[in-house]
Write an enzyme that holds these catalytic residues in place. Structure first.
Site, PDB file in Angstrom:
ATOM      1  CG  ASP A  90      -0.213   0.084   2.557  1.00 53.80           C
ATOM      2  OD1 ASP A  90       0.799  -0.631   2.713  1.00 53.80           O
ATOM      3  OD2 ASP A  90      -0.643   0.853   3.437  1.00 53.80           O
ATOM      4  CD  GLU A 157       4.094   0.706   7.139  1.00 51.14           C
ATOM      5  OE1 GLU A 157       4.852   0.983   8.077  1.00 51.14           O
ATOM      6  OE2 GLU A 157       3.736   1.566   6.307  1.00 51.14           O
TER       7      GLU A 157
HETATM    8 ZN   LIG Z   1       6.737   2.082   4.395  1.00 44.77          ZN
END
Ligand SMILES: [Zn+2]
Length: 454
Positions: A90, A157
């Site tokens: 992501d 994340e």
């Molecule tokens: Zn990162």
């Protein structure tokens, strides 16, 4: 094939194209999961499947929370502890009004002048693709590992990793897996980021501060603003903020910071003696150190007020006023001890504290482990001039979720970054040089060759 030939036979042009293609898939994560376009995440997973046929044929594959792929390359022997390689696919959004600042469109994946451009080229599709390229290549060269190799790529994340890394870590814990080591993003080789340091430094993150958000609320009398009470709720919030800012948490020298300063000492233009003897001198010089915000963040728990609010109209006293603070907690402190401190420096003031997001500081990984040594050796094979320096990360990575399955967690990508490169992360003109990308792949190939079966 000999180990050095394995590296030489690698097809870099094809890998560069793969990274460029991966950047074109807009896998943007938002704090509100509802806003994420999961079709594109599916597309990314399909891209991995098509691009890396060996991995998809050989590895056991699981999908955590639908979008976090776990690849397990099983070995013949079960005697050795497995290795876990992490990354996340992501990326943070590109702010609307910043698009014009980009020299190449952020999701174009343009390859130009020895660079690959775009969002995710440094954070962190470079890592995902480098890991996949290295393993795909080793597989096609008949390499077999002497232990299981795990790869996990987070899809959230940037927004906390609650569904990806956290769930994957839970599953590993339930299976009682203990990893030899975990390698994630974090440190890199820096050339100009530490003032006075005369050599490139390969900084390896061995711990992360905790990051916690709290909300402080004050309740009081409402009423008309023409006859205000001596203490308004907004005034009290202001007092609390000011008391906290004037009374920071105590400074402390923890192992990663002490080791960082001591390892740097011989290579500094100035302050060699001070840094070498930081253990003894810290009590005297920490007030001076604290004047630099970065150093200050390394030596104490910081409390930063980031949001505040109260009334709705100009002539009414709000009954409630509030502020939100982001705490970055140093090893040795905890969320609760920090809240105690906030109360202590605000005697006689009534307020409520609500914990919004709780993340305690990570454990500190050893710098005497076998895997840390291997890491250092490989970095020096690729970058002979770099000094290996352990450090404390102020920001967070997915790797902290795996603390219960591993003692040796190291945060490092084998790229050289300048201040300018670093500033592009989460900002405009993010790009990676092809040399850097190649070195990341070489790093993983070399690292895994250390764990080759006989
Ligand atoms: Zn990162």
């Amino acid at each position: 094939m000999s180990n050095s030939n394995i590296e030489k036979s690698f097809n870099l042009d094809r890998a560069v194209q793969h990274l460029a293609d991966s950047i074109k898939i807009k896998t943007v994560s938002y704090p509100d999961y509802e806003k994420m376009d999961f079709k594109l995440f599916d597309e990314f997973l399909l891209f991995l499947e098509k691009t890396y046929p060996n991995i998809n044929r050989v590895c056991k594959k699981e999908l955590v929370s639908g979008y976090c792929p776990v690849y397990i390359w099983e070995s013949q022997s079960n005697n050795n502890k497995p290795i876990l390689l992490l990354g996340h696919y992501d990326v943070v959004p590109v702010e609307k009004d910043s698009e014009a600042d980009w020299e190449e469109a952020p999701f174009s994946g343009t390859v130009k002048d020895d660079y690959i451009w775009g969002r995710g080229s440094l954070d962190d599709k470079n890592q995902v693709i480098a890991v996949m390229e290295a393993i795909e290549h080793l597989m096609s060269n008949d390499y077999t590992p002497d232990r299981d190799i795990y790869m996990v790529f987070g899809f959230d994340e940037e927004i906390g990793g609650m569904r990806g890394a956290e769930e994957a870590a839970k599953a590993f814990k339930e299976r009682n897996i203990e990893f030899e080591c975990v390698i994630d993003e974090g440190g890199c080789i820096i050339t100009d980021m530490i003032e006075g340091l005369t050599v490139p430094a390969a900084i390896i993150g061995i711990a992360e501060k905790g990051s916690t958000n709290i909300k402080i609320t004050v309740e009081g009398q409402g009423g008309h603003s023409s006859m205000p009470d001596r203490n308004t709720t907004i005034g009290t919030i202001a007092k609390i903020i000011s008391n906290v800012e004037n009374n920071p948490m105590p400074a402390r020298l923890i192992m990663p910071v002490r080791e960082m300063l001591r390892t740097m000492a011989p290579y500094m233009k100035e302050n060699k003696f001070v840094l070498k003897n930081i253990d003894h001198l810290f009590p005297i010089i920490n007030p001076v150190m604290a004047k630099n915000p970065l150093i200050n963040a390394l030596i104490r728990t910081t409390i930063a007020f980031t949001m505040t609010g109260g009334g709705d109209v100009p002539n009414v006293l709000p009954r409630k006023a509030w502020t939100v603070a982001n705490l970055r907690i140093l090893q040795g402190d905890s969320v609760d001890s920090t809240l105690e401190h906030i109360k202590k420096v605000n005697p006689g003031i009534n307020f409520e504290i609500e914990k919004m997001l709780v993340e305690e500081p990570s454990e500190i990984s050893s710098i005497d482990s076998e895997s840390y040594k291997i890491l250092g050796n490989i970095i020096n094979e690729i970058y002979p001039e770099a000094v290996i320096i352990p450090y404390l990360m102020i920001g967070g990575t997915d790797s902290r979720k795996y603390l219960e399955s591993c003692k040796n967690i190291y945060r490092f990508s084998a790229v050289i970054l300048t201040k300018e490169d670093d500033a592009a992360i989460h900002s405009s003109n993010e790009r990676i040089s092809i040399i850097n990308f190649h070195n990341m792949i070489r790093f993983y190939i070399r690292f895994l060759l250390r764990y080759q079966s006989e």
